[in-house]
Motif scaffolding. Structure first.
Motif, PDB file in Angstrom:
ATOM      1  N   LEU A  85      19.910 -12.374 -62.743  1.00  0.00           N
ATOM      2  CA  LEU A  85      20.295 -13.100 -63.954  1.00  0.00           C
ATOM      3  C   LEU A  85      19.769 -12.418 -65.220  1.00  0.00           C
ATOM      4  O   LEU A  85      19.627 -13.043 -66.259  1.00  0.00           O
ATOM      5  CB  LEU A  85      19.775 -14.542 -63.894  1.00  0.00           C
ATOM      6  CG  LEU A  85      20.263 -15.381 -62.712  1.00  0.00           C
ATOM      7  CD1 LEU A  85      19.646 -16.774 -62.767  1.00  0.00           C
ATOM      8  CD2 LEU A  85      21.786 -15.480 -62.706  1.00  0.00           C
ATOM      9  N   SER A  86      19.515 -11.116 -65.126  1.00  0.00           N
ATOM     10  CA  SER A  86      18.936 -10.384 -66.245  1.00  0.00           C
ATOM     11  C   SER A  86      19.939 -10.071 -67.344  1.00  0.00           C
ATOM     12  O   SER A  86      19.556  -9.737 -68.457  1.00  0.00           O
ATOM     13  CB  SER A  86      18.352  -9.060 -65.744  1.00  0.00           C
ATOM     14  OG  SER A  86      19.381  -8.251 -65.185  1.00  0.00           O
ATOM     15  N   GLY A  87      21.236 -10.187 -67.031  1.00  0.00           N
ATOM     16  CA  GLY A  87      22.254  -9.730 -67.961  1.00  0.00           C
ATOM     17  C   GLY A  87      22.723  -8.327 -67.640  1.00  0.00           C
ATOM     18  O   GLY A  87      23.754  -7.870 -68.130  1.00  0.00           O
ATOM     19  N   TRP A  88      21.963  -7.624 -66.804  1.00  0.00           N
ATOM     20  CA  TRP A  88      22.323  -6.272 -66.399  1.00  0.00           C
ATOM     21  C   TRP A  88      22.872  -6.234 -64.977  1.00  0.00           C
ATOM     22  O   TRP A  88      23.373  -5.201 -64.540  1.00  0.00           O
ATOM     23  CB  TRP A  88      21.100  -5.350 -66.481  1.00  0.00           C
ATOM     24  CG  TRP A  88      20.505  -5.305 -67.852  1.00  0.00           C
ATOM     25  CD1 TRP A  88      21.167  -5.096 -69.029  1.00  0.00           C
ATOM     26  CD2 TRP A  88      19.134  -5.485 -68.207  1.00  0.00           C
ATOM     27  NE1 TRP A  88      20.292  -5.126 -70.083  1.00  0.00           N
ATOM     28  CE2 TRP A  88      19.028  -5.363 -69.621  1.00  0.00           C
ATOM     29  CE3 TRP A  88      17.975  -5.717 -67.476  1.00  0.00           C
ATOM     30  CZ2 TRP A  88      17.826  -5.475 -70.301  1.00  0.00           C
ATOM     31  CZ3 TRP A  88      16.773  -5.829 -68.166  1.00  0.00           C
ATOM     32  CH2 TRP A  88      16.705  -5.706 -69.553  1.00  0.00           C
ATOM     33  N   PHE A  89      22.750  -7.341 -64.256  1.00  0.00           N
ATOM     34  CA  PHE A  89      23.232  -7.382 -62.876  1.00  0.00           C
ATOM     35  C   PHE A  89      24.645  -7.947 -62.854  1.00  0.00           C
ATOM     36  O   PHE A  89      24.941  -8.933 -63.538  1.00  0.00           O
ATOM     37  CB  PHE A  89      22.307  -8.232 -62.006  1.00  0.00           C
ATOM     38  CG  PHE A  89      22.553  -8.075 -60.528  1.00  0.00           C
ATOM     39  CD1 PHE A  89      21.868  -7.129 -59.805  1.00  0.00           C
ATOM     40  CD2 PHE A  89      23.493  -8.858 -59.878  1.00  0.00           C
ATOM     41  CE1 PHE A  89      22.094  -6.962 -58.449  1.00  0.00           C
ATOM     42  CE2 PHE A  89      23.732  -8.705 -58.526  1.00  0.00           C
ATOM     43  CZ  PHE A  89      23.038  -7.755 -57.806  1.00  0.00           C
ATOM     44  N   LEU A  90      25.525  -7.340 -62.041  1.00  0.00           N
ATOM     45  CA  LEU A  90      26.929  -7.772 -61.952  1.00  0.00           C
ATOM     46  C   LEU A  90      27.052  -8.822 -60.860  1.00  0.00           C
ATOM     47  O   LEU A  90      27.446  -8.544 -59.725  1.00  0.00           O
ATOM     48  CB  LEU A  90      27.828  -6.562 -61.655  1.00  0.00           C
ATOM     49  CG  LEU A  90      27.821  -5.456 -62.720  1.00  0.00           C
ATOM     50  CD1 LEU A  90      28.623  -4.248 -62.248  1.00  0.00           C
ATOM     51  CD2 LEU A  90      28.378  -5.986 -64.045  1.00  0.00           C
ATOM     52  N   ILE A  91      26.748 -10.065 -61.203  1.00  0.00           N
ATOM     53  CA  ILE A  91      26.748 -11.113 -60.191  1.00  0.00           C
ATOM     54  C   ILE A  91      28.158 -11.448 -59.735  1.00  0.00           C
ATOM     55  O   ILE A  91      28.372 -11.897 -58.605  1.00  0.00           O
ATOM     56  CB  ILE A  91      26.014 -12.371 -60.700  1.00  0.00           C
ATOM     57  CG1 ILE A  91      25.621 -13.267 -59.512  1.00  0.00           C
ATOM     58  CG2 ILE A  91      26.825 -13.119 -61.752  1.00  0.00           C
ATOM     59  CD1 ILE A  91      24.576 -14.295 -59.841  1.00  0.00           C
ATOM     60  N   ASP A  92      29.168 -11.182 -60.575  1.00  0.00           N
ATOM     61  CA  ASP A  92      30.544 -11.387 -60.140  1.00  0.00           C
ATOM     62  C   ASP A  92      30.926 -10.359 -59.063  1.00  0.00           C
ATOM     63  O   ASP A  92      31.678 -10.677 -58.136  1.00  0.00           O
ATOM     64  CB  ASP A  92      31.507 -11.319 -61.323  1.00  0.00           C
ATOM     65  CG  ASP A  92      31.357 -10.046 -62.136  1.00  0.00           C
ATOM     66  OD1 ASP A  92      30.255  -9.471 -62.162  1.00  0.00           O
ATOM     67  OD2 ASP A  92      32.357  -9.613 -62.753  1.00  0.00           O
ATOM     68  N   TRP A  93      30.395  -9.153 -59.152  1.00  0.00           N
ATOM     69  CA  TRP A  93      30.606  -8.157 -58.102  1.00  0.00           C
ATOM     70  C   TRP A  93      29.910  -8.595 -56.817  1.00  0.00           C
ATOM     71  O   TRP A  93      30.457  -8.405 -55.720  1.00  0.00           O
ATOM     72  CB  TRP A  93      30.058  -6.796 -58.535  1.00  0.00           C
ATOM     73  CG  TRP A  93      30.895  -6.046 -59.530  1.00  0.00           C
ATOM     74  CD1 TRP A  93      31.407  -6.529 -60.698  1.00  0.00           C
ATOM     75  CD2 TRP A  93      31.301  -4.684 -59.448  1.00  0.00           C
ATOM     76  NE1 TRP A  93      32.106  -5.549 -61.353  1.00  0.00           N
ATOM     77  CE2 TRP A  93      32.049  -4.402 -60.615  1.00  0.00           C
ATOM     78  CE3 TRP A  93      31.098  -3.655 -58.534  1.00  0.00           C
ATOM     79  CZ2 TRP A  93      32.603  -3.147 -60.871  1.00  0.00           C
ATOM     80  CZ3 TRP A  93      31.629  -2.409 -58.774  1.00  0.00           C
ATOM     81  CH2 TRP A  93      32.385  -2.161 -59.927  1.00  0.00           C
ATOM     82  N   LEU A  94      28.713  -9.159 -56.959  1.00  0.00           N
ATOM     83  CA  LEU A  94      27.985  -9.623 -55.779  1.00  0.00           C
ATOM     84  C   LEU A  94      28.776 -10.704 -55.063  1.00  0.00           C
ATOM     85  O   LEU A  94      28.900 -10.679 -53.824  1.00  0.00           O
ATOM     86  CB  LEU A  94      26.617 -10.159 -56.202  1.00  0.00           C
ATOM     87  CG  LEU A  94      25.710 -10.652 -55.072  1.00  0.00           C
ATOM     88  CD1 LEU A  94      25.314  -9.511 -54.150  1.00  0.00           C
ATOM     89  CD2 LEU A  94      24.461 -11.333 -55.642  1.00  0.00           C
ATOM     90  N   ARG A  95      29.331 -11.645 -55.814  1.00  0.00           N
ATOM     91  CA  ARG A  95      30.152 -12.690 -55.208  1.00  0.00           C
ATOM     92  C   ARG A  95      31.355 -12.082 -54.484  1.00  0.00           C
ATOM     93  O   ARG A  95      31.661 -12.453 -53.344  1.00  0.00           O
ATOM     94  CB  ARG A  95      30.638 -13.662 -56.274  1.00  0.00           C
ATOM     95  CG  ARG A  95      31.474 -14.820 -55.712  1.00  0.00           C
ATOM     96  CD  ARG A  95      32.239 -15.579 -56.788  1.00  0.00           C
ATOM     97  NE  ARG A  95      31.363 -15.959 -57.892  1.00  0.00           N
ATOM     98  CZ  ARG A  95      31.468 -15.462 -59.108  1.00  0.00           C
ATOM     99  NH1 ARG A  95      32.387 -14.554 -59.390  1.00  0.00           N
ATOM    100  NH2 ARG A  95      30.636 -15.861 -60.065  1.00  0.00           N
ATOM    101  N   ALA A  96      32.014 -11.136 -55.137  1.00  0.00           N
ATOM    102  CA  ALA A  96      33.195 -10.509 -54.535  1.00  0.00           C
ATOM    103  C   ALA A  96      32.834  -9.764 -53.255  1.00  0.00           C
ATOM    104  O   ALA A  96      33.589  -9.805 -52.265  1.00  0.00           O
ATOM    105  CB  ALA A  96      33.849  -9.556 -55.539  1.00  0.00           C
ATOM    106  N   PHE A  97      31.669  -9.116 -53.244  1.00  0.00           N
ATOM    107  CA  PHE A  97      31.266  -8.391 -52.041  1.00  0.00           C
ATOM    108  C   PHE A  97      30.914  -9.355 -50.912  1.00  0.00           C
ATOM    109  O   PHE A  97      31.306  -9.152 -49.752  1.00  0.00           O
ATOM    110  CB  PHE A  97      30.076  -7.481 -52.337  1.00  0.00           C
ATOM    111  CG  PHE A  97      29.652  -6.650 -51.161  1.00  0.00           C
ATOM    112  CD1 PHE A  97      30.379  -5.524 -50.789  1.00  0.00           C
ATOM    113  CD2 PHE A  97      28.543  -7.004 -50.406  1.00  0.00           C
ATOM    114  CE1 PHE A  97      29.999  -4.763 -49.685  1.00  0.00           C
ATOM    115  CE2 PHE A  97      28.158  -6.252 -49.306  1.00  0.00           C
ATOM    116  CZ  PHE A  97      28.887  -5.125 -48.949  1.00  0.00           C
TER     117      PHE A  97
END
Length: 397
Positions: free
Chosen positions: A223-235
């Motif tokens: 949740l730093s703003g630098w992590f792609l959490i939408d990519w994590l969800r997709a993976f």
């Protein structure tokens, strides 16, 4: 014994401090008298057992530790507000005997104090950049390009690159960018590339590989703003499509409720998702139980200087990584050493391809040994400590 003043805005008690500050200082303390000034988060300072244990460890290694209180608000001015406090404490240390003969400034805020000390007293300093911080702040939405604060940070960057006795970068990619941007300032400058390292005595492969379902891990803040959490969800969704029994573990100090709100797991795999925090001492055993570990970060200019700590730790445990291009030297390391797979995008089709490549890679019987060997060659704590020791020796002579 030469005296080094080490300045960092990170806390010695936080996971990053335990993995990227304390191990180096512990190793360097055999040759140098070290005074450490750090900024500790309130939750860590509120743990008397952890504080006492760390104090005793510092004493046993001859390190004088001065913990200040970390504040994250108000943004984006909180780092700037830490400068007066750090300046006063650092200047007071200069008045003590024996005086520091070298200042090691870890990132930009400490570097501003090191620059001040240098101009007042002439003491040399090392600008340990870590990453391209102004660009990271812009990418995370904490700083506006062209603003007064942004221009101030660029001025500081330029002056520190030019006036420091040496510059430390985490990646070759960042050095190439800096040489192009600041050719005059860096002419003849000593630049060392020292990536984030891991204590490979702790992060080792498990004696036996875990049996059963795939366990896809993700460690560190998301949740730093630098992590792609939408990519994590997709993976995660792509893994769930390929293997309905796969499990997911997200190990982070971020609030679980906030992670869930941002990740928004699908009902088909939400009950196989575990979100929890863990103490630094628990991390090696946790990583050993993961089949692979995911790390997706924003790319572009802001991440040229990034060397994810989690990558060194995961590879040290003999586990492959799932990453994206455009982050420091990550793509080069993954491709040249075949220690993971790269996702080209976050679409379902692109993630399905990434998952297929991962499942194929996991069939390679040499994968674990290759991951470990890569960690030993590129990210060992011993090599990182030796590189810092060489810099200290050069600048103290």
């Amino acid at each position: 014994m030469s005296h080094v003043l080490y300045l960092t805005r990170n806390g010695l008690l936080e996971p990053l401090g335990q993995s990227q500050i304390w191990p180096y200082l512990r190793g360097l303390s055999t040759d140098y008298r070290i005074t450490l000034i750090s900024f500790e988060k309130l939750a860590d300072q509120g743990d008397p057992v952890a504080m006492q244990k760390m104090c005793l460890q510092c004493v046993s290694h001859g390190i004088r530790w001065i913990p200040l209180q970390f504040r994250s608000q108000p943004r984006p001015w909180a780092p700037a507000l830490a400068i007066p406090q750090l300046a006063l404490v650092a200047l007071w240390q200069w008045r003590r005997q024996p005086r520091p003969q070298l200042v090691h400034a870890r990132s930009y805020v400490p570097a501003s104090i090191a620059l001040l000390l240098h101009r007042i007293t002439g003491v040399p300093f090392i600008f340990d950049m870590r990453a391209l911080w102004p660009e990271e702040l812009i990418t995370a939405g904490h700083l506006q390009r062209g603003s007064k604060l942004h221009r101030s940070l660029l001025w500081l960057e330029r002056r520190c690159l030019q006036e420091s006795s040496a510059v430390v970068s985490l990646t070759q990619a960042a050095v190439a960018y800096l040489m192009e941007r600041y050719p005059r300032e860096l002419a003849g400058q000593r630049i060392a590339v020292i990536p984030t390292c891991a204590d490979l005595q702790r992060f080792q492969p498990a004696e036996q590989s875990p049996a059963g379902s795939l366990v896809i891990g993700c460690i560190g803040t998301v949740l730093s703003g630098w992590f792609l959490i939408d990519w994590l969800r997709a993976f995660f969704e792509a893994i769930a499509r390929a293997d309905p029994t796969a499990r997911f573990e997200l190990i982070s100090r971020d609030a679980p409720a906030a992670i869930l709100a941002a990740l928004h797991p699908a009902p088909s795999w939400a009950d196989r998702l575990l979100i929890k925090s863990a103490a630094p001492a628990e991390m090696p055993a946790i990583v050993q139980m993961h089949t692979a570990s995911v790390m997706f970060f924003t790319g572009g200019l802001s991440k040229l200087g990034s060397s994810p700590t989690r990558m060194a730790e995961v590879l040290g445990c003999g586990r492959p990584v799932v990453a994206n291009p455009g982050v420091g030297d990550v793509e080069q390391v993954v491709r040249q050493n075949r220690v993971g797979v790269l996702a080209r995008g976050s679409s379902a089709a692109e993630m399905d391809v990434c998952v297929a490549e991962l499942l194929e890679l996991l069939q390679d019987p040499q994968l674990a040994s290759r991951c470990r060997r890569t960690a030993e060659q590129l990210f060992s704590l011993e090599s990182g400590t030796a590189a810092y020791r060489q810099l200290y020796t050069e600048k103290l002579c």
